[in-house]
Design a protein around this motif. Sequence first.
Motif, PDB file in Angstrom:
ATOM      1  N   LEU A  44      10.613  -2.500  -3.321  1.00 42.46           N
ATOM      2  CA  LEU A  44      10.212  -1.383  -4.257  1.00 42.46           C
ATOM      3  C   LEU A  44       9.157  -0.757  -3.727  1.00 42.46           C
ATOM      4  O   LEU A  44       8.855  -0.332  -3.072  1.00 42.46           O
ATOM      5  CB  LEU A  44      10.009  -1.765  -6.036  1.00 42.46           C
ATOM      6  CG  LEU A  44      10.944  -2.431  -6.693  1.00 42.46           C
ATOM      7  CD1 LEU A  44      11.018  -3.856  -6.940  1.00 42.46           C
ATOM      8  CD2 LEU A  44      12.064  -2.050  -6.914  1.00 42.46           C
ATOM      9  N   GLU A  45       9.496   0.463  -4.936  1.00 43.57           N
ATOM     10  CA  GLU A  45       8.140   1.598  -4.436  1.00 43.57           C
ATOM     11  C   GLU A  45       6.930   0.892  -4.988  1.00 43.57           C
ATOM     12  O   GLU A  45       7.787   0.478  -6.401  1.00 43.57           O
ATOM     13  CB  GLU A  45       8.465   2.643  -4.581  1.00 43.57           C
ATOM     14  CG  GLU A  45       9.278   3.204  -4.511  1.00 43.57           C
ATOM     15  CD  GLU A  45       9.168   3.494  -2.383  1.00 43.57           C
ATOM     16  OE1 GLU A  45       8.358   4.033  -2.158  1.00 43.57           O
ATOM     17  OE2 GLU A  45      10.108   3.566  -1.910  1.00 43.57           O
ATOM     18  N   THR A  46       5.737   1.375  -4.288  1.00 49.02           N
ATOM     19  CA  THR A  46       4.515   1.376  -5.926  1.00 49.02           C
ATOM     20  C   THR A  46       4.990   1.900  -7.257  1.00 49.02           C
ATOM     21  O   THR A  46       3.768   1.093  -8.162  1.00 49.02           O
ATOM     22  CB  THR A  46       3.010   1.853  -5.427  1.00 49.02           C
ATOM     23  OG1 THR A  46       3.335   2.499  -5.517  1.00 49.02           O
ATOM     24  CG2 THR A  46       3.191   1.033  -3.739  1.00 49.02           C
ATOM     25  N   ASN A  47       5.110   3.383  -7.273  1.00 48.34           N
ATOM     26  CA  ASN A  47       5.710   3.324  -8.635  1.00 48.34           C
ATOM     27  C   ASN A  47       5.796   2.795  -9.373  1.00 48.34           C
ATOM     28  O   ASN A  47       5.793   3.521 -10.256  1.00 48.34           O
ATOM     29  CB  ASN A  47       5.554   5.317  -8.404  1.00 48.34           C
ATOM     30  CG  ASN A  47       6.975   5.294  -7.451  1.00 48.34           C
ATOM     31  OD1 ASN A  47       7.927   4.162  -7.234  1.00 48.34           O
ATOM     32  ND2 ASN A  47       7.567   6.580  -7.963  1.00 48.34           N
ATOM     33  N   THR A  48       6.783   1.927  -8.995  1.00 52.35           N
ATOM     34  CA  THR A  48       7.891   1.054  -9.956  1.00 52.35           C
ATOM     35  C   THR A  48       6.797  -0.513 -10.157  1.00 52.35           C
ATOM     36  O   THR A  48       6.777  -0.858 -11.281  1.00 52.35           O
ATOM     37  CB  THR A  48       8.669   0.898  -9.620  1.00 52.35           C
ATOM     38  OG1 THR A  48       9.971   1.333  -8.854  1.00 52.35           O
ATOM     39  CG2 THR A  48       9.808  -0.781  -9.779  1.00 52.35           C
ATOM     40  N   VAL A  49       5.798  -0.869  -8.969  1.00 55.40           N
ATOM     41  CA  VAL A  49       5.359  -1.931  -9.541  1.00 55.40           C
ATOM     42  C   VAL A  49       3.894  -2.362  -9.779  1.00 55.40           C
ATOM     43  O   VAL A  49       4.057  -3.554 -10.471  1.00 55.40           O
ATOM     44  CB  VAL A  49       4.834  -2.593  -7.378  1.00 55.40           C
ATOM     45  CG1 VAL A  49       4.096  -3.980  -7.788  1.00 55.40           C
ATOM     46  CG2 VAL A  49       6.527  -2.498  -7.215  1.00 55.40           C
TER      47      VAL A  49
END
Lengths: 147, 147
Positions: free
Chosen positions: A63-68
């Motif tokens: 996942l991307e950090t903007n999701t996490v």
Amino acid sequence: MYEELRLDNQLCFRLYTASRLITQAYTPILKQLNITYPQYLVLMVLWEQDGQPVNDIAHRLCLETNTVTPLLQRMEKLGIVVRKRSKVDKRQQIVSLTRKGKALEQQAFETIPAGMGEELKTCPLKQEDYAHLAEELDSIIETIKNR
Amino acid sequence: MYEELRLDNQLCFRLYTASRLITQAYTPILKQLNITYPQYLVLMVLWEQDGQPVNDIAHRLCLETNTVTPLLQRMEKLGIVVRKRSKVDKRQQIVSLTRKGKALEQQAFETIPAGMGEELKTCPLKQEDYAHLAEELDSIIETIKNR
DNA sequence: TAATTTTGTATCGTGAACGATATAAATATA
DNA sequence: TATATTTATATCGTTCACGATACAAAATTA
């Protein structure tokens, strides 16, 4: 009418549907722990290795950090993880389990495998079918990741 | 450390990841048609049979109407479908393709199968592996749907 | 060491998913 | 036929996914 555009011929639609339906099957079980499915994934990552930076968690989950990041913020609000700036590298947020987050592991172990076994007990797939399925999915995942 | 709670042992995580990554692979191709992946699914349903009520579309995609309704509203804004109240049953919204929505079929046929073939050409899976995978996924989908 | 680039994380906007709830129309029942 | 129930769709709130962008800290280069 193009055969290639028939819904029934789409592998991707099957993956999308299977993924959603399995997640739905998890939901009532995870609700007992007051967590969502993606939050459960984060917990599994941290149960394996506590105290990881956001990037490592995101990478492990593809996942991307903007999701996490918002996921972790919600988990922090729930009191199951804490985030602390690393002293070595002040850009990094180190994510750690709280006592509550650690305690969820035992609870998860007691409810989830049994609960999901119950949900899927009528599924005709055998042990070896699942293993085979896992290999094929890994092939697809690796192919796309390395593209 | 419970084996059952290891991320690498989770079929569901593989499904979730494979589904997301394949959808990501579709995205740049679908962007040329100015549609999203779920919108593409709706279009496939309508290309097979134009003029369906919301319920039938949702059922075909194993989605709820509270997911499909806003999806259709966005598609209507894009000018690819229209929704008209049925005269036979005024509760039903009949969804039909516009000329633009119909024209997308040809465009999809010309770009998507070739484009996705390109994306997955390095994947070691053979024709029979994909067929097998489809069968196993159908087993899981049917099991959960009939639970 | 000053300037530039890269890295790690966060914020914002949009489009799904989905549980819960609302509403009108159709159907069934009293 | 009046009332209750079911059906078809829509609305609302929350949580993901994810592209685009922002920003500070670290690493690199000039």
